[in-house]
Write a protein that holds these residues in place. Structure first.
Motif, PDB file in Angstrom:
ATOM      1  N   ALA A  16     -41.887 -10.036 -18.525  1.00 36.39           N
ATOM      2  CA  ALA A  16     -42.449  -8.795 -19.058  1.00 36.39           C
ATOM      3  C   ALA A  16     -42.980  -8.973 -20.478  1.00 36.39           C
ATOM      4  O   ALA A  16     -43.981  -8.373 -20.853  1.00 36.39           O
ATOM      5  N   ASP A  17     -42.343  -9.803 -21.277  1.00 33.39           N
ATOM      6  CA  ASP A  17     -42.730  -9.938 -22.685  1.00 33.39           C
ATOM      7  C   ASP A  17     -43.566 -11.195 -22.936  1.00 33.39           C
ATOM      8  O   ASP A  17     -43.612 -11.697 -24.051  1.00 33.39           O
ATOM      9  N   ASP A  18     -44.240 -11.696 -21.908  1.00 30.67           N
ATOM     10  CA  ASP A  18     -45.015 -12.932 -22.022  1.00 30.67           C
ATOM     11  C   ASP A  18     -46.333 -12.699 -22.749  1.00 30.67           C
ATOM     12  O   ASP A  18     -46.807 -11.579 -22.905  1.00 30.67           O
ATOM     13  N   HIS A  19     -46.932 -13.767 -23.197  1.00 30.90           N
ATOM     14  CA  HIS A  19     -48.167 -13.768 -23.988  1.00 30.90           C
ATOM     15  C   HIS A  19     -49.405 -13.788 -23.087  1.00 30.90           C
ATOM     16  O   HIS A  19     -49.325 -14.111 -21.910  1.00 30.90           O
ATOM     17  N   ASN A  20     -50.540 -13.443 -23.665  1.00 29.00           N
ATOM     18  CA  ASN A  20     -51.827 -13.578 -22.963  1.00 29.00           C
ATOM     19  C   ASN A  20     -52.258 -15.026 -22.990  1.00 29.00           C
ATOM     20  O   ASN A  20     -51.796 -15.788 -23.838  1.00 29.00           O
ATOM     21  N   PRO A  21     -53.123 -15.486 -22.136  1.00 29.23           N
ATOM     22  CA  PRO A  21     -53.819 -14.765 -21.072  1.00 29.23           C
ATOM     23  C   PRO A  21     -52.892 -14.492 -19.893  1.00 29.23           C
ATOM     24  O   PRO A  21     -51.822 -15.109 -19.776  1.00 29.23           O
ATOM     25  N   PRO A  22     -53.292 -13.571 -19.013  1.00 29.89           N
ATOM     26  CA  PRO A  22     -52.483 -13.260 -17.836  1.00 29.89           C
ATOM     27  C   PRO A  22     -52.179 -14.522 -17.019  1.00 29.89           C
ATOM     28  O   PRO A  22     -53.086 -15.293 -16.698  1.00 29.89           O
ATOM     29  N   HIS A  23     -50.911 -14.715 -16.713  1.00 29.08           N
ATOM     30  CA  HIS A  23     -50.493 -15.916 -15.995  1.00 29.08           C
ATOM     31  C   HIS A  23     -49.190 -15.645 -15.264  1.00 29.08           C
ATOM     32  O   HIS A  23     -48.573 -14.603 -15.444  1.00 29.08           O
ATOM     33  N   PHE A  24     -48.801 -16.592 -14.436  1.00 23.15           N
ATOM     34  CA  PHE A  24     -47.509 -16.524 -13.769  1.00 23.15           C
ATOM     35  C   PHE A  24     -46.850 -17.887 -13.857  1.00 23.15           C
ATOM     36  O   PHE A  24     -47.491 -18.883 -14.178  1.00 23.15           O
ATOM     37  N   HIS A  25     -45.567 -17.897 -13.602  1.00 23.55           N
ATOM     38  CA  HIS A  25     -44.775 -19.124 -13.671  1.00 23.55           C
ATOM     39  C   HIS A  25     -44.382 -19.546 -12.263  1.00 23.55           C
ATOM     40  O   HIS A  25     -44.186 -18.711 -11.388  1.00 23.55           O
ATOM     41  N   VAL A  26     -44.258 -20.851 -12.081  1.00 22.22           N
ATOM     42  CA  VAL A  26     -43.919 -21.427 -10.782  1.00 22.22           C
ATOM     43  C   VAL A  26     -42.791 -22.434 -10.971  1.00 22.22           C
ATOM     44  O   VAL A  26     -42.818 -23.235 -11.910  1.00 22.22           O
ATOM     45  N   ILE A  27     -41.802 -22.379 -10.091  1.00 20.84           N
ATOM     46  CA  ILE A  27     -40.754 -23.395 -10.051  1.00 20.84           C
ATOM     47  C   ILE A  27     -40.739 -23.976  -8.642  1.00 20.84           C
ATOM     48  O   ILE A  27     -40.758 -23.229  -7.657  1.00 20.84           O
ATOM     49  N   TYR A  28     -40.718 -25.296  -8.571  1.00 24.73           N
ATOM     50  CA  TYR A  28     -40.627 -25.974  -7.286  1.00 24.73           C
ATOM     51  C   TYR A  28     -39.906 -27.299  -7.476  1.00 24.73           C
ATOM     52  O   TYR A  28     -40.344 -28.130  -8.278  1.00 24.73           O
ATOM     53  N   GLU A  29     -38.808 -27.475  -6.773  1.00 23.72           N
ATOM     54  CA  GLU A  29     -38.024 -28.711  -6.806  1.00 23.72           C
ATOM     55  C   GLU A  29     -37.778 -29.222  -8.225  1.00 23.72           C
ATOM     56  O   GLU A  29     -37.983 -30.396  -8.530  1.00 23.72           O
ATOM     57  N   GLY A  30     -37.360 -28.321  -9.107  1.00 21.03           N
ATOM     58  CA  GLY A  30     -37.011 -28.703 -10.467  1.00 21.03           C
ATOM     59  C   GLY A  30     -38.189 -28.852 -11.415  1.00 21.03           C
ATOM     60  O   GLY A  30     -37.996 -29.097 -12.603  1.00 21.03           O
ATOM     61  N   GLU A  31     -39.401 -28.722 -10.919  1.00 24.69           N
ATOM     62  CA  GLU A  31     -40.588 -28.796 -11.782  1.00 24.69           C
ATOM     63  C   GLU A  31     -41.091 -27.387 -12.042  1.00 24.69           C
ATOM     64  O   GLU A  31     -40.963 -26.512 -11.190  1.00 24.69           O
ATOM     65  N   GLU A  32     -41.653 -27.195 -13.234  1.00 21.40           N
ATOM     66  CA  GLU A  32     -42.142 -25.876 -13.619  1.00 21.40           C
ATOM     67  C   GLU A  32     -43.564 -25.961 -14.138  1.00 21.40           C
ATOM     68  O   GLU A  32     -43.955 -26.952 -14.752  1.00 21.40           O
ATOM     69  N   ALA A  33     -44.297 -24.882 -13.889  1.00 21.50           N
ATOM     70  CA  ALA A  33     -45.668 -24.798 -14.379  1.00 21.50           C
ATOM     71  C   ALA A  33     -46.008 -23.344 -14.659  1.00 21.50           C
ATOM     72  O   ALA A  33     -45.370 -22.434 -14.131  1.00 21.50           O
ATOM     73  N   MET A  34     -47.008 -23.167 -15.495  1.00 18.93           N
ATOM     74  CA  MET A  34     -47.558 -21.861 -15.791  1.00 18.93           C
ATOM     75  C   MET A  34     -49.021 -21.908 -15.343  1.00 18.93           C
ATOM     76  O   MET A  34     -49.725 -22.878 -15.651  1.00 18.93           O
ATOM     77  N   ILE A  35     -49.471 -20.889 -14.613  1.00 17.06           N
ATOM     78  CA  ILE A  35     -50.827 -20.912 -14.069  1.00 17.06           C
ATOM     79  C   ILE A  35     -51.562 -19.655 -14.497  1.00 17.06           C
ATOM     80  O   ILE A  35     -51.095 -18.530 -14.284  1.00 17.06           O
ATOM     81  N   ASP A  36     -52.734 -19.856 -15.102  1.00 13.98           N
ATOM     82  CA  ASP A  36     -53.600 -18.764 -15.537  1.00 13.98           C
ATOM     83  C   ASP A  36     -54.160 -18.061 -14.300  1.00 13.98           C
ATOM     84  O   ASP A  36     -54.710 -18.711 -13.409  1.00 13.98           O
ATOM     85  N   ILE A  37     -54.034 -16.749 -14.253  1.00 12.43           N
ATOM     86  CA  ILE A  37     -54.495 -15.999 -13.086  1.00 12.43           C
ATOM     87  C   ILE A  37     -56.011 -16.037 -12.963  1.00 12.43           C
ATOM     88  O   ILE A  37     -56.544 -16.135 -11.859  1.00 12.43           O
ATOM     89  N   GLN A  38     -56.712 -15.974 -14.068  1.00 11.34           N
ATOM     90  CA  GLN A  38     -58.177 -15.910 -14.026  1.00 11.34           C
ATOM     91  C   GLN A  38     -58.831 -17.219 -13.595  1.00 11.34           C
ATOM     92  O   GLN A  38     -59.701 -17.232 -12.744  1.00 11.34           O
ATOM     93  N   ASP A  39     -58.420 -18.319 -14.205  1.00 14.95           N
ATOM     94  CA  ASP A  39     -59.131 -19.579 -13.951  1.00 14.95           C
ATOM     95  C   ASP A  39     -58.285 -20.670 -13.294  1.00 14.95           C
ATOM     96  O   ASP A  39     -58.768 -21.757 -13.023  1.00 14.95           O
ATOM     97  N   GLY A  40     -57.005 -20.394 -13.062  1.00 15.61           N
ATOM     98  CA  GLY A  40     -56.146 -21.364 -12.385  1.00 15.61           C
ATOM     99  C   GLY A  40     -55.697 -22.534 -13.237  1.00 15.61           C
ATOM    100  O   GLY A  40     -55.070 -23.462 -12.731  1.00 15.61           O
TER     101      GLY A  40
END
Length: 85
Positions: A16-40
């Motif tokens: 909820a308190d995350d910074h711009n640009p709009p993005h989401f976070h992903v966790i898979y098998e211990g690895e994490e990434a942040m992905i920009d919604i607009q441009d990927g």
């Protein structure tokens, strides 16, 4: 960490308190990434197969993700998004 979706062992969430640009976070098998919604754009790392699935899901649900981002900024409420099937 509000969970938005989960599929094939991939967890998608937003803060909820995350910074711009709009993005989401992903966790898979211990690895994490942040992905920009607009441009990927990805920050972090995911296995190639998982990243391909996340991009496929992003293409389908981009509008819903942006709506969730805006909702989180306004009142903290989000909606679950259908998983990739």
């Amino acid at each position: 960490m509000p969970e938005i979706s989960r599929f094939y062992g991939i967890l998608i969430y937003m803060y909820a308190d995350d910074h711009n640009p709009p993005h989401f976070h992903v966790i898979y098998e211990g690895e994490e990434a942040m992905i920009d919604i607009q441009d990927g754009h990805i920050t972090g790392s995911l296995p190639r197969r998982a990243l391909r699935l996340v991009y496929e899901w992003l293409d389908i649900h981009k509008d819903e993700l942006l709506e969730n981002w805006n909702q989180l900024k306004n009142n903290g409420a989000i909606k679950k998004i259908e998983p990739l099937r």
